[in-house]
Design a protein around this motif. Structure first.
Motif, PDB file in Angstrom:
ATOM      1  N   ALA A  82       1.403  -0.867  11.287  1.00 52.46           N
ATOM      2  CA  ALA A  82       1.387  -1.196   9.869  1.00 52.46           C
ATOM      3  C   ALA A  82       0.083  -1.896   9.504  1.00 52.46           C
ATOM      4  O   ALA A  82      -0.435  -2.723  10.269  1.00 52.46           O
ATOM      5  CB  ALA A  82       2.563  -2.096   9.519  1.00 52.46           C
ATOM      6  N   VAL A  83      -0.477  -1.560   8.324  1.00 53.37           N
ATOM      7  CA  VAL A  83      -1.736  -2.143   7.877  1.00 53.37           C
ATOM      8  C   VAL A  83      -1.488  -2.935   6.599  1.00 53.37           C
ATOM      9  O   VAL A  83      -0.776  -2.468   5.707  1.00 53.37           O
ATOM     10  CB  VAL A  83      -2.787  -1.036   7.611  1.00 53.37           C
ATOM     11  CG1 VAL A  83      -4.062  -1.631   7.062  1.00 53.37           C
ATOM     12  CG2 VAL A  83      -3.055  -0.246   8.872  1.00 53.37           C
ATOM     13  N   TYR A  84      -2.073  -4.169   6.581  1.00 50.13           N
ATOM     14  CA  TYR A  84      -1.919  -4.997   5.381  1.00 50.13           C
ATOM     15  C   TYR A  84      -3.295  -5.456   4.930  1.00 50.13           C
ATOM     16  O   TYR A  84      -4.182  -5.692   5.747  1.00 50.13           O
ATOM     17  CB  TYR A  84      -1.068  -6.245   5.666  1.00 50.13           C
ATOM     18  CG  TYR A  84       0.236  -5.939   6.344  1.00 50.13           C
ATOM     19  CD1 TYR A  84       1.359  -5.562   5.594  1.00 50.13           C
ATOM     20  CD2 TYR A  84       0.346  -6.058   7.714  1.00 50.13           C
ATOM     21  CE1 TYR A  84       2.562  -5.283   6.227  1.00 50.13           C
ATOM     22  CE2 TYR A  84       1.539  -5.780   8.343  1.00 50.13           C
ATOM     23  CZ  TYR A  84       2.653  -5.394   7.604  1.00 50.13           C
ATOM     24  OH  TYR A  84       3.828  -5.114   8.232  1.00 50.13           O
ATOM     25  N   LYS A  85      -3.424  -5.572   3.618  1.00 52.90           N
ATOM     26  CA  LYS A  85      -4.631  -6.194   3.072  1.00 52.90           C
ATOM     27  C   LYS A  85      -4.287  -7.590   2.587  1.00 52.90           C
ATOM     28  O   LYS A  85      -3.261  -7.767   1.905  1.00 52.90           O
ATOM     29  CB  LYS A  85      -5.161  -5.379   1.889  1.00 52.90           C
ATOM     30  CG  LYS A  85      -6.111  -4.297   2.290  1.00 52.90           C
ATOM     31  CD  LYS A  85      -6.752  -3.659   1.085  1.00 52.90           C
ATOM     32  CE  LYS A  85      -7.558  -2.441   1.533  1.00 52.90           C
ATOM     33  NZ  LYS A  85      -8.072  -1.684   0.384  1.00 52.90           N
ATOM     34  N   ASP A 112       0.607 -16.227   3.563  1.00 54.19           N
ATOM     35  CA  ASP A 112       1.669 -15.669   4.413  1.00 54.19           C
ATOM     36  C   ASP A 112       1.235 -14.332   4.996  1.00 54.19           C
ATOM     37  O   ASP A 112       0.625 -13.509   4.309  1.00 54.19           O
ATOM     38  CB  ASP A 112       2.929 -15.448   3.586  1.00 54.19           C
ATOM     39  CG  ASP A 112       3.558 -16.767   3.159  1.00 54.19           C
ATOM     40  OD1 ASP A 112       3.495 -17.713   3.963  1.00 54.19           O
ATOM     41  OD2 ASP A 112       4.043 -16.848   2.006  1.00 54.19           O
ATOM     42  N   ILE A 113       1.591 -14.121   6.257  1.00 53.41           N
ATOM     43  CA  ILE A 113       1.377 -12.800   6.857  1.00 53.41           C
ATOM     44  C   ILE A 113       2.655 -11.990   6.557  1.00 53.41           C
ATOM     45  O   ILE A 113       3.758 -12.416   6.906  1.00 53.41           O
ATOM     46  CB  ILE A 113       1.140 -12.906   8.374  1.00 53.41           C
ATOM     47  CG1 ILE A 113      -0.133 -13.744   8.633  1.00 53.41           C
ATOM     48  CG2 ILE A 113       1.021 -11.523   8.988  1.00 53.41           C
ATOM     49  CD1 ILE A 113      -0.409 -13.964  10.097  1.00 53.41           C
ATOM     50  N   PRO A 114       2.527 -10.854   5.905  1.00 52.14           N
ATOM     51  CA  PRO A 114       3.714 -10.104   5.462  1.00 52.14           C
ATOM     52  C   PRO A 114       4.671  -9.804   6.610  1.00 52.14           C
ATOM     53  O   PRO A 114       4.227  -9.518   7.734  1.00 52.14           O
ATOM     54  CB  PRO A 114       3.124  -8.820   4.883  1.00 52.14           C
ATOM     55  CG  PRO A 114       1.720  -9.150   4.544  1.00 52.14           C
ATOM     56  CD  PRO A 114       1.283 -10.189   5.522  1.00 52.14           C
ATOM     57  N   GLU A 115       5.958  -9.857   6.326  1.00 56.46           N
ATOM     58  CA  GLU A 115       7.057  -9.504   7.251  1.00 56.46           C
ATOM     59  C   GLU A 115       7.113 -10.418   8.452  1.00 56.46           C
ATOM     60  O   GLU A 115       7.672 -10.049   9.486  1.00 56.46           O
ATOM     61  CB  GLU A 115       6.948  -8.039   7.693  1.00 56.46           C
ATOM     62  CG  GLU A 115       7.262  -7.090   6.562  1.00 56.46           C
ATOM     63  CD  GLU A 115       6.760  -5.684   6.830  1.00 56.46           C
ATOM     64  OE1 GLU A 115       6.763  -5.305   8.002  1.00 56.46           O
ATOM     65  OE2 GLU A 115       6.347  -5.023   5.863  1.00 56.46           O
ATOM     66  N   THR A 116       6.481 -11.592   8.372  1.00 54.82           N
ATOM     67  CA  THR A 116       6.620 -12.557   9.472  1.00 54.82           C
ATOM     68  C   THR A 116       6.821 -13.941   8.853  1.00 54.82           C
ATOM     69  O   THR A 116       6.730 -14.114   7.642  1.00 54.82           O
ATOM     70  CB  THR A 116       5.344 -12.642  10.346  1.00 54.82           C
ATOM     71  OG1 THR A 116       4.293 -13.127   9.521  1.00 54.82           O
ATOM     72  CG2 THR A 116       4.994 -11.323  10.956  1.00 54.82           C
ATOM     73  N   GLN A 117       7.045 -14.902   9.721  1.00 54.79           N
ATOM     74  CA  GLN A 117       7.128 -16.281   9.273  1.00 54.79           C
ATOM     75  C   GLN A 117       5.748 -16.972   9.382  1.00 54.79           C
ATOM     76  O   GLN A 117       5.611 -18.137   9.061  1.00 54.79           O
ATOM     77  CB  GLN A 117       8.131 -17.060  10.140  1.00 54.79           C
ATOM     78  CG  GLN A 117       9.535 -16.514  10.080  1.00 54.79           C
ATOM     79  CD  GLN A 117      10.117 -16.614   8.692  1.00 54.79           C
ATOM     80  OE1 GLN A 117      10.059 -17.669   8.080  1.00 54.79           O
ATOM     81  NE2 GLN A 117      10.638 -15.507   8.179  1.00 54.79           N
ATOM     82  N   SER A 118       4.759 -16.272   9.870  1.00 60.06           N
ATOM     83  CA  SER A 118       3.463 -16.905  10.161  1.00 60.06           C
ATOM     84  C   SER A 118       2.596 -17.010   8.916  1.00 60.06           C
ATOM     85  O   SER A 118       2.761 -16.274   7.953  1.00 60.06           O
ATOM     86  CB  SER A 118       2.702 -16.085  11.206  1.00 60.06           C
ATOM     87  OG  SER A 118       3.540 -15.788  12.281  1.00 60.06           O
TER      88      SER A 118
END
Lengths: 282, 478
Positions: B294-297, B307-313
């Motif tokens: 998966a790639v995120y901008k 926030d880093i998407p789909e994580t708690q980080s």
């Protein structure tokens, strides 16, 4: 004819003049010494013209600054100052036999400036730190000091050579035309005092300039520190003359030590130590 | 009691001696030299890395890493000052006495012992001789002062003198050194020096002192409106300029620009252009999960957690380096996971394939960075600087006067008695410096006397070779 070509001719002019002076002393021929003086003066005038031309050329390039902005230009001006101070001395003393060392040093400065690959003779624009009215005052005064010390070093070497033949009050051969040691000692003192005056003015103008450029009149930058070391050595020399038994040989040796400090302040700091004056290295 | 006093008098004598002066001058030169060979102001770690632990300990103990501010170096400067003061106290009274000295009598025999002297006879009468004699001497040296002789044998005596005041110049120079030292001391006690970085559009009243510890608080705010750097065609820098506004008590008190060689002063505090650089405003990055693909901008404003998407980080652009080891700009990213230590990684902006461009199981690519300029200003207040300038001016005047001025003195003695084969004249002179030039001047003076008075050397045979014999004792006679 551009300034670079003129300055190459100047290099050989000083070499020729030094050869005249040396052969005049070696062969004890006054006309040869006179030829050295004429040749030195002609070369000095040519160099003055070349410096003026270089100044104009910098305007033509759109930079417009006095020719004191990098190592090449300072070496050329150094040679000019040494020759100028020596010739004034020669005129005042009516004594021509001391010309070899000053002219040799002037030649070496010019030769190094012209032929060393490390020295860039291009006219460069001024970096912001050098854009100041203090540039001319600082460089001119420092180099008057350095040049006087160079002449004094030449007199000191002559003194040591002459003094080793002291047992003979009227030496023959090489030394016949050289003034007596006591006279050399006094000349040396005058030259050092003259140089000390200009070195002091040079340090002071630099310090006032630094205060407006860097916000501090003294920052113990290696160049500053070495100029102070030079100043302290010559201050010690001037004081030591009043000590018993220090005139003559010891003062001559101190003067040579002082000029070594000048050379280190000038070259050593540029090449070996880094600091605020590092633009002088190119 | 007796012993103690003699110890102090010996100590004082040593302090006032010229040998001590020369020792101090060389000691200052030698220690200053050491300071140019060792890097100054570096951290303890750098010194250990460079010279080893044992050497570093010695360097630290002697304060060699900050030599010019070390106590013992200042002690040397203090000793120089003390030596100057003590020497002045010892010698100035004698000089003042010498300045006030007036010749009460002139003895021809003594004059003949001076290095420069001449004795001549003329058949002119004294009334003819006197105006010529006084004119020539006063033209060459200075005003002629008649010395009334107590002996009453009718002889004429006079002195002409120039530049006696030059004896004081050495004290002027020494005073100037003390003034410079005093100015430096004043500056270090009552002034301050600090450094501030301000980004464009921001304002601050905080500066960093050179020690690097703590914060120096200015009584007003400085705002950087714009920083501008321009270059020559060849790429050399042409001008650095910071347009700043001083905000004092909530209102804009001063607008101005700070350039190299052209500082700005407000309320005694001066700002100097010292450095500049860029800071990160925000960075756009692309992260790819190496497991899921998966790639995120993400857009990371500088120093803000995202926030880093789909994580708690969460991730933050913590630090920006304009040039990391020659690889160009780099961003230091910090990843915060709950319950774990923050993870740090450095991402190269211009090298997307660099293996270090990753954290955890993500590859990172920097798409775009937005920077803003900041300026580095040196901030200073130095109330001692005017004292230093005064010292400098005094020093130049003092050394200049010492070089160009010198004291010269000529004594004249003449027998006025007529009819005994004319007038006998004895002239002698002395200079404290440039003695060879003076010898020439003196010779010219005597030559002029001989011509105008048609005089002949009284002692032609003895004076035939004056230089060889007389020069030897030339130095001792004062």
């Amino acid at each position: 004819m551009n300034s670079s070509l003129l300055l190459s001719i100047v290099t050989f002019g000083y070499l020729l003049s030094a050869i005249f002076y040396l052969s005049g002393v070696v062969f004890q021929r006054k006309p040869l010494l006179a030829a050295g003086g004429v040749c030195g003066l002609a070369t000095l005038l040519l160099q003055t013209a070349a410096l003026g031309r270089r100044w104009m050329e910098s305007y033509a390039l759109g930079y417009g600054h006095a020719p004191f902005a990098n190592l090449y230009e300072s070496l050329v001006f150094g040679a000019w100052a040494i020759t100028c101070i020596y010739l004034v001395l020669e005129r005042r003393l009516k004594q021509r036999s001391l010309g070899f060392f000053p002219l040799l040093i002037a030649f070496m400065a010019m030769a190094y400036a012209s032929f060393s690959p490390e020295v860039d003779s291009k006219i460069q624009p001024l970096v912001p730190a050098l854009k100041s009215n203090w540039l001319i005052a600082h460089v001119v005064t420092c180099f008057l000091g350095y040049a006087a010390f160079a002449v004094s070093c030449g007199i000191s070497i002559t003194y040591l050579l002459r003094d080793s033949k002291l047992s003979n009050p009227n030496p023959s051969g090489f030394m016949a035309m050289i003034p007596e040691p006591r006279r050399l000692d006094e000349l040396n003192h005058q030259m050092v005092l003259f140089g000390f005056l200009w070195l002091s003015v040079g340090i002071i103008t630099g310090s006032v300039w630094a205060n407006s450029a860097w916000g501090t009149y003294w920052s113990w930058d290696p160049k500053e520190t070495w100029s102070l070391i030079t100043w302290l050595v010559y201050a010690a020399l001037l004081h030591s003359r009043s000590l018993k038994g220090w005139r003559g040989r010891r003062v001559a040796k101190l003067s040579i030590l002082g000029f070594t400090c000048v050379l280190f302040t000038y070259f050593g700091v540029n090449f070996l130590l880094s600091g605020l004056h590092s633009y002088g290295a190119k | 009691m007796e012993d103690k006093r003699s110890f102090w008098s010996v100590f004082y004598e040593q302090l006032a001696s010229l040998k001590f002066t020369i020792f101090i001058l060389f000691a200052l030169a030698a220690t200053s030299l050491v300071g140019t060979l060792l890097p100054q102001g570096g951290s303890q770690e750098e010194i250990v890395a460079r010279y080893g632990a044992a050497m570093a300990k010695i360097i630290d103990m002697l304060g060699l890493a900050d030599l010019y501010h070390a106590g013992w170096f200042r002690l040397l400067l203090l000793l120089l000052g003390v030596n100057l003061i003590v020497c002045t106290m010892e010698r100035l009274p004698k000089t003042l006495k010498l300045l006030r000295y007036r010749d009460r009598t002139v003895e021809p025999e003594k004059l003949l012992k001076l290095a420069s002297h001449a004795e001549m006879k003329t058949s002119f009468t004294w009334d003819q001789v006197r105006p010529v004699l006084e004119r020539i001497v006063s033209e060459t040296i200075g005003p002629v002062r008649r010395v009334e002789m107590p002996s009453g044998d009718g002889a004429y005596a006079a002195v002409a003198e120039k530049g006696r005041w030059s004896l004081l110049m050495v004290y002027v120079v020494h005073l100037s050194v003390l003034v410079v030292l005093l100015g430096a001391l004043t500056g270090s006690v009552f002034g301050f020096k600090a450094f501030m970085n301000i980004a464009e559009g921001e304002s601050t009243d905080e500066a960093e002192p050179p020690s690097g510890n703590g914060v120096f608080q200015l009584p007003f705010q400085v705002r950087l409106d714009k920083f501008d750097v321009s270059f020559y065609e060849g790429g050399m820098p042409k001008d650095y300029r910071s347009d700043v506004t001083i905000i004092d008590g909530g209102r804009e008190a001063l607008k101005g620009s700070v350039r190299v060689n052209d500082p700005l002063t407000y309320n005694g505090v001066t700002f100097y252009q010292a450095s500049y650089g860029s800071v990160l405003k925000q960075a756009e990055i692309e992260i790819q999960n190496t497991q899921s693909g998966a790639v995120y901008k993400l857009t990371l404003p500088f120093k803000e957690m995202v926030d880093i998407p789909e994580t708690q980080s969460k991730i933050m652009a913590m630090h920006y380096e304009e040039d990391f080891s020659g690889f160009g700009p780099a961003i230091v990213l910090v990843v915060f996971d709950e319950g774990a230590k923050p993870a740090v990684s450095r991402v190269l902006v211009n090298h997307p394939d660099f293996h270090g461009n990753q954290f955890q199981n993500y590859r990172v690519r920097v798409l775009r960075t937005e920077q803003s300029r900041y300026t580095g200003l040196q901030v200073k207040r130095d109330p001692g600087v005017w004292i230093v300038w005064c010292g400098f001016i005094t020093m130049i005047l003092g050394i200049g006067a010492a070089y160009w001025m010198g004291s010269r003195k000529v004594w004249v003695w003449a027998s006025t008695g007529a009819g005994k084969g004319g007038v006998r004249i004895v002239v002698a002179g002395r200079a404290d410096k440039d003695t060879f030039a003076f010898e020439q001047i003196f010779e010219d003076l005597c030559e002029q006397l001989r011509t105008e008075l048609k005089a002949e050397d009284a002692n032609a045979a003895a004076d035939g070779a004056p230089k060889a014999g007389s020069r030897k004792n030339g130095q001792e006679i004062r």
